[in-house]
Design a protein around this motif. Structure first.
Motif, short mmCIF file in Angstrom:
data_model
loop_
_atom_site.label_atom_id
_atom_site.label_comp_id
_atom_site.label_asym_id
_atom_site.label_seq_id
_atom_site.Cartn_x
_atom_site.Cartn_y
_atom_site.Cartn_z
N HIS A 148 3.39 -1.09 4.52
CA HIS A 148 4.50 -0.56 3.65
C HIS A 148 5.79 -1.39 4.19
O HIS A 148 5.81 -1.80 5.40
CB HIS A 148 4.80 0.72 4.04
CG HIS A 148 4.11 1.96 3.15
ND1 HIS A 148 2.90 2.10 3.93
CD2 HIS A 148 4.37 2.50 2.04
CE1 HIS A 148 2.21 3.03 2.95
NE2 HIS A 148 3.00 3.29 1.93
N ASP A 149 6.73 -1.70 3.49
CA ASP A 149 7.93 -2.42 3.41
C ASP A 149 8.72 -1.29 3.52
O ASP A 149 8.88 -0.67 2.66
CB ASP A 149 8.29 -3.36 2.60
CG ASP A 149 7.52 -4.71 2.43
OD1 ASP A 149 7.06 -4.97 3.67
OD2 ASP A 149 7.46 -5.32 1.51
N GLU A 150 9.65 -1.20 4.76
CA GLU A 150 10.65 -0.16 5.14
C GLU A 150 11.73 -0.39 4.19
O GLU A 150 12.15 -1.48 3.59
CB GLU A 150 11.19 0.11 6.37
CG GLU A 150 10.18 0.56 7.23
CD GLU A 150 9.69 1.80 7.15
OE1 GLU A 150 10.27 2.70 6.73
OE2 GLU A 150 8.44 2.03 7.13
N LEU A 151 12.60 0.76 3.43
CA LEU A 151 13.59 0.83 2.83
C LEU A 151 14.91 0.15 3.48
O LEU A 151 15.08 0.21 4.36
CB LEU A 151 14.05 2.12 1.99
CG LEU A 151 12.91 2.70 1.20
CD1 LEU A 151 13.20 3.84 1.01
CD2 LEU A 151 12.41 1.69 0.09
N ILE A 182 0.93 13.97 -5.17
CA ILE A 182 0.20 13.67 -3.95
C ILE A 182 0.33 12.32 -3.41
O ILE A 182 0.09 11.65 -4.44
CB ILE A 182 -1.19 14.09 -3.95
CG1 ILE A 182 -1.24 15.62 -4.21
CG2 ILE A 182 -2.00 14.11 -2.80
CD1 ILE A 182 -2.43 16.11 -4.84
N ILE A 183 0.77 12.07 -2.34
CA ILE A 183 0.73 10.63 -1.87
C ILE A 183 -0.63 10.03 -1.30
O ILE A 183 -1.25 10.72 -0.54
CB ILE A 183 1.74 10.45 -0.67
CG1 ILE A 183 3.26 10.59 -1.58
CG2 ILE A 183 1.65 9.13 -0.09
CD1 ILE A 183 4.60 10.56 -0.47
N TYR A 184 -0.86 8.79 -1.89
CA TYR A 184 -2.02 8.28 -1.22
C TYR A 184 -1.60 7.91 0.16
O TYR A 184 -0.67 6.93 0.78
CB TYR A 184 -2.35 6.89 -2.00
CG TYR A 184 -3.41 6.00 -1.55
CD1 TYR A 184 -4.75 6.32 -1.98
CD2 TYR A 184 -3.33 4.81 -0.85
CE1 TYR A 184 -5.87 5.75 -1.70
CE2 TYR A 184 -4.36 4.22 -0.29
CZ TYR A 184 -5.55 4.80 -0.83
OH TYR A 184 -6.71 3.65 -0.62
N ASN A 185 -2.69 8.53 1.02
CA ASN A 185 -2.18 8.32 2.73
C ASN A 185 -3.32 7.52 3.21
O ASN A 185 -3.38 7.71 4.47
CB ASN A 185 -1.81 9.54 2.99
CG ASN A 185 -2.85 10.46 3.10
OD1 ASN A 185 -3.87 10.33 2.59
ND2 ASN A 185 -2.52 11.87 3.53
N LYS A 186 -4.05 6.89 2.65
CA LYS A 186 -5.22 6.16 3.22
C LYS A 186 -4.69 4.84 3.71
O LYS A 186 -3.71 4.33 3.11
CB LYS A 186 -6.36 6.13 2.34
CG LYS A 186 -7.18 7.38 1.96
CD LYS A 186 -8.30 7.02 1.17
CE LYS A 186 -9.17 8.38 0.61
NZ LYS A 186 -8.56 9.56 0.44
N GLN A 187 -5.28 4.31 4.76
CA GLN A 187 -4.85 3.13 5.81
C GLN A 187 -5.26 1.97 4.56
O GLN A 187 -4.25 1.02 4.29
CB GLN A 187 -5.51 3.02 6.73
CG GLN A 187 -4.88 1.85 7.78
CD GLN A 187 -3.67 2.29 8.06
OE1 GLN A 187 -3.14 3.36 8.50
NE2 GLN A 187 -2.45 1.47 8.16
N ARG A 188 -6.38 1.85 4.04
CA ARG A 188 -6.72 0.53 3.08
C ARG A 188 -6.39 0.92 1.49
O ARG A 188 -6.67 2.16 1.08
CB ARG A 188 -8.24 0.32 3.40
CG ARG A 188 -8.61 0.11 4.67
CD ARG A 188 -10.02 -0.06 4.73
NE ARG A 188 -10.67 -0.81 3.68
CZ ARG A 188 -11.32 -1.75 3.87
NH1 ARG A 188 -11.63 -2.40 5.13
NH2 ARG A 188 -11.71 -2.53 2.71
#
Length: 184
Positions: free
Chosen positions: A181-184, A121-127
């Protein structure tokens, strides 16, 4: 140069350096609680059904990853007494198969692998503060929950997320883009 040997105790970072702004990470001393994971050891460590795995996928060049590193280490240290929780990090630029397997599209990406959901499960919180991430891990720590707590989490969670669409990572519904996030 006077021929004097370098003495690190005489050269320190001023107390008023950007620490107040939170831009300077706290130094970490001693052995790390964060394991280095790769394609060889990932499944044995993270997918162990007796463990809850918390994994950071990163790239060495990623600025946001570098900022997150001391916070992630602190999280691992805060939960040091919980031996059933393993913390690991994957250099996704080297371990591309793992990045592809879990559909990692930006760095850093945090994932949790509960005992009852090894899909991740991905951490999807902003902070990405220590408190927010600690709360997130505790939500999935079934060993630390009473029956009442587990039931409250189920009721609070609401309906399950919609199925993944396109290249969305598992458990997230649709692809999202955040400034951390830095995009790939």
């Amino acid at each position: 140069m006077t021929g004097e040997k370098f003495d690190p105790t005489k050269h320190s970072i001023p107390e008023d350096a950007d620490e107040a702004k939170g831009t300077m990470p706290k130094p970490v001393f001693g052995p790390s609680r964060v394991m280095t994971l790769n394609e060889t050891n990932f499944d044995a460590i993270v997918l162990d059904p007796s463990k809850l795995g918390v994994v950071k996928f990163f790239a060495p060049w990623c600025t946001h990853c570098k900022q997150l590193a001391p916070v992630f280490e602190e999280l691992a240290r805060e939960m040091e007494d919980k031996k059933h929780i393993v913390f690991g990090e994957v250099d996704a630029t080297v371990n591309r198969m793992l990045g592809n397997r879990f559909l990692i599209r930006s760095y850093p990406t945090l994932m949790i692998f509960p005992k009852d959901d090894k899909a991740g499960i991905i951490y999807n919180k902003q902070r990405r503060t220590l408190g927010e991430m600690e709360h997130w891990v505790k939500e999935y720590d079934v060993d630390d929950q009473t029956e009442e707590h587990a039931e409250a989490l189920k009721q609070h969670a609401g309906p399950p997320p919609p199925p993944a669409q396109g290249n969305a990572p598992p458990g997230t519904g649709t692809p999202t883009k955040t400034p951390e996030h830095d995009e790939l």
